[in-house]
Scaffold this motif. Structure first.
Motif, mmCIF file in Angstrom:
data_model
loop_
_atom_site.group_PDB
_atom_site.id
_atom_site.type_symbol
_atom_site.label_atom_id
_atom_site.label_comp_id
_atom_site.label_asym_id
_atom_site.label_seq_id
_atom_site.Cartn_x
_atom_site.Cartn_y
_atom_site.Cartn_z
ATOM 1 N N ALA A 1 0.834 -1.209 0.000
ATOM 2 C CA ALA A 1 0.000 0.000 0.000
ATOM 3 C C ALA A 1 0.867 1.257 0.000
ATOM 4 N N THR A 2 1.957 1.240 0.748
ATOM 5 C CA THR A 2 2.847 2.398 0.803
ATOM 6 C C THR A 2 3.537 2.616 -0.538
ATOM 7 N N MET A 3 3.978 1.540 -1.167
ATOM 8 C CA MET A 3 4.614 1.656 -2.478
ATOM 9 C C MET A 3 3.642 2.274 -3.481
ATOM 10 N N GLU A 4 2.413 1.822 -3.464
ATOM 11 C CA GLU A 4 1.404 2.342 -4.390
ATOM 12 C C GLU A 4 1.073 3.802 -4.077
ATOM 13 N N ARG A 5 1.115 4.169 -2.788
ATOM 14 C CA ARG A 5 0.843 5.559 -2.414
ATOM 15 C C ARG A 5 1.906 6.496 -2.973
ATOM 16 N N PHE A 6 3.127 5.980 -3.122
ATOM 17 C CA PHE A 6 4.218 6.772 -3.685
ATOM 18 C C PHE A 6 4.291 6.659 -5.210
ATOM 19 N N GLY A 7 3.279 6.047 -5.815
ATOM 20 C CA GLY A 7 3.192 6.021 -7.265
ATOM 21 C C GLY A 7 3.798 4.803 -7.944
ATOM 22 N N TYR A 8 4.247 3.823 -7.177
ATOM 23 C CA TYR A 8 4.818 2.615 -7.772
ATOM 24 C C TYR A 8 3.706 1.620 -8.114
ATOM 25 N N LYS A 9 3.844 0.957 -9.247
ATOM 26 C CA LYS A 9 2.870 -0.041 -9.666
ATOM 27 C C LYS A 9 3.344 -1.425 -9.222
ATOM 28 N N VAL A 10 2.632 -2.038 -8.295
ATOM 29 C CA VAL A 10 2.953 -3.384 -7.810
ATOM 30 C C VAL A 10 2.145 -4.378 -8.636
ATOM 31 N N ILE A 11 2.848 -5.185 -9.441
ATOM 32 C CA ILE A 11 2.129 -6.096 -10.340
ATOM 33 C C ILE A 11 1.995 -7.502 -9.771
ATOM 34 N N ASP A 12 2.741 -7.812 -8.721
ATOM 35 C CA ASP A 12 2.602 -9.136 -8.107
ATOM 36 C C ASP A 12 3.306 -9.132 -6.760
ATOM 37 N N HIS A 13 2.905 -10.050 -5.900
ATOM 38 C CA HIS A 13 3.578 -10.233 -4.615
ATOM 39 C C HIS A 13 3.225 -11.619 -4.083
ATOM 40 N N TYR A 14 4.098 -12.169 -3.290
ATOM 41 C CA TYR A 14 3.813 -13.457 -2.647
ATOM 42 C C TYR A 14 4.703 -13.638 -1.433
ATOM 43 N N GLN A 15 4.278 -14.559 -0.596
ATOM 44 C CA GLN A 15 4.980 -14.840 0.655
ATOM 45 C C GLN A 15 5.784 -16.107 0.515
ATOM 46 N N GLU A 16 7.049 -16.065 0.939
ATOM 47 C CA GLU A 16 7.891 -17.250 0.928
ATOM 48 C C GLU A 16 7.436 -18.221 2.003
ATOM 49 N N GLU A 17 7.503 -19.515 1.686
ATOM 50 C CA GLU A 17 7.165 -20.533 2.664
ATOM 51 C C GLU A 17 8.374 -20.892 3.494
ATOM 52 N N ILE A 18 8.138 -21.420 4.672
ATOM 53 C CA ILE A 18 9.202 -21.779 5.597
ATOM 54 C C ILE A 18 9.555 -23.245 5.459
ATOM 55 N N GLY A 19 10.832 -23.540 5.575
ATOM 56 C CA GLY A 19 11.268 -24.929 5.662
ATOM 57 C C GLY A 19 11.587 -25.598 4.360
ATOM 58 N N LEU A 20 11.728 -24.862 3.255
ATOM 59 C CA LEU A 20 12.086 -25.464 1.987
ATOM 60 C C LEU A 20 13.585 -25.670 1.929
ATOM 61 N N SER A 21 14.029 -26.884 1.556
ATOM 62 C CA SER A 21 15.467 -27.134 1.589
ATOM 63 C C SER A 21 15.970 -28.002 0.445
ATOM 64 N N SER A 22 15.092 -28.709 -0.254
ATOM 65 C CA SER A 22 15.561 -29.600 -1.309
ATOM 66 C C SER A 22 16.004 -28.813 -2.528
ATOM 67 N N GLU A 23 16.759 -29.487 -3.428
ATOM 68 C CA GLU A 23 17.227 -28.818 -4.641
ATOM 69 C C GLU A 23 16.052 -28.389 -5.504
ATOM 70 N N GLN A 24 15.000 -29.215 -5.547
ATOM 71 C CA GLN A 24 13.831 -28.844 -6.336
ATOM 72 C C GLN A 24 13.183 -27.584 -5.776
ATOM 73 N N ASP A 25 13.120 -27.475 -4.449
ATOM 74 C CA ASP A 25 12.557 -26.289 -3.834
ATOM 75 C C ASP A 25 13.424 -25.065 -4.114
ATOM 76 N N ARG A 26 14.752 -25.274 -4.106
ATOM 77 C CA ARG A 26 15.661 -24.172 -4.390
ATOM 78 C C ARG A 26 15.439 -23.657 -5.810
ATOM 79 N N LEU A 27 15.278 -24.582 -6.750
ATOM 80 C CA LEU A 27 15.027 -24.189 -8.136
ATOM 81 C C LEU A 27 13.686 -23.485 -8.254
ATOM 82 N N GLY A 28 12.669 -24.026 -7.573
ATOM 83 C CA GLY A 28 11.355 -23.392 -7.605
ATOM 84 C C GLY A 28 11.385 -21.991 -7.047
ATOM 85 N N ASN A 29 12.098 -21.814 -5.941
ATOM 86 C CA ASN A 29 12.236 -20.493 -5.345
ATOM 87 C C ASN A 29 12.919 -19.526 -6.311
#
Length: 221
Positions: free
Chosen positions: A186-214
């Motif tokens: 909300a603050t970024m948008e108030r300053f005129g920035y266009k936020v086109i996407d956002h997401y939250q990182e999950e906890i506890g990912l450690s495998s190589e496949q998870d690393r690649l996905g991240n």
């Protein structure tokens, strides 16, 4: 984070005079589908098991094959980012490393490069990601960081890429140390920035496949 630091010494180079049957045997032994080819210390390209199977003649030599990724190399002092760029450009999961005299030193695999890349940009750290769209002339990491820090958050790493929906703009991907992004967005948008996407990182990912996905999510691929 220079290329030579990540050379995989378990991957041997083939010679032009080696038979393709030998190449397949080596691929099976080290569990890979591609090997580098070197002639008198110079990188000649890559050969894949698919190319050899299409020929279907184990007595032919490597020099009878039209090698791929002949330009798929980097200088040994280049950053690991360059390895990933060259790999993507040549659609190869292996990049050769050369010294200043253009002499072959070894190869870096994409898997090793991704591991190094994710470690270097805090992919594994808990937090969230914001993706902004803007004109390059409007980009200022200092200004963006100042807004983020006003919300008691920190930028762990950032990445710039072209915006596929608008050639005149860039996408700025920010990895933050906060998982709750509503107020920051909300603050970024108030300053005129266009936020086109956002997401939250999950906890506890450690495998190589998870690393690649991240990594792929971070780069928004």
């Amino acid at each position: 984070m220079q290329a030579y630091e990540f050379i995989n010494n378990l991957i041997p180079p083939l010679k032009l005079t080696d038979r393709v049957g030998k190449a397949l045997a080596w691929m099976e032994e080290i569990r890979t589908d591609v090997l580098p080819v070197v002639h008198e210390g110079h990188f000649m390209g890559l050969v894949t098991d698919e190319m050899i199977y299409e020929i279907n003649d184990p007595d032919l030599t490597i020099q009878d094959i039209d090698l791929i990724s002949k330009g798929g190399f980097v200088q040994m002092d280049r950053h690991i980012y360059e390895v990933l760029r060259v790999s993507s450009e040549h659609h190869s999961n292996m990049v050769a490393v050369l010294d200043k005299e253009q002499i072959y030193q070894g190869v870096v695999t994409v898997e090793d490069a991704i591991t190094a890349f994710t470690d270097s940009i805090s992919i594994q750290s808990q937090g969230g990601v914001l993706i902004l769209s803007m004109f390059m002339t409007d980009y200022s990491l200092y200004d963006i960081a100042r807004i983020v820090e006003s919300e008691n958050a920190k930028i762990l790493s950032s990445f710039i890429s072209s915006d596929p929906l608008d050639d005149s703009k860039i996408k700025v991907t920010l990895k933050l140390d906060q998982t709750e992004l509503r107020h920051i967005k909300a603050t970024m948008e108030r300053f005129g920035y266009k936020v086109i996407d956002h997401y939250q990182e999950e906890i506890g990912l450690s495998s190589e496949q998870d690393r690649l996905g991240n990594l792929l999510r971070f780069l928004d691929i």
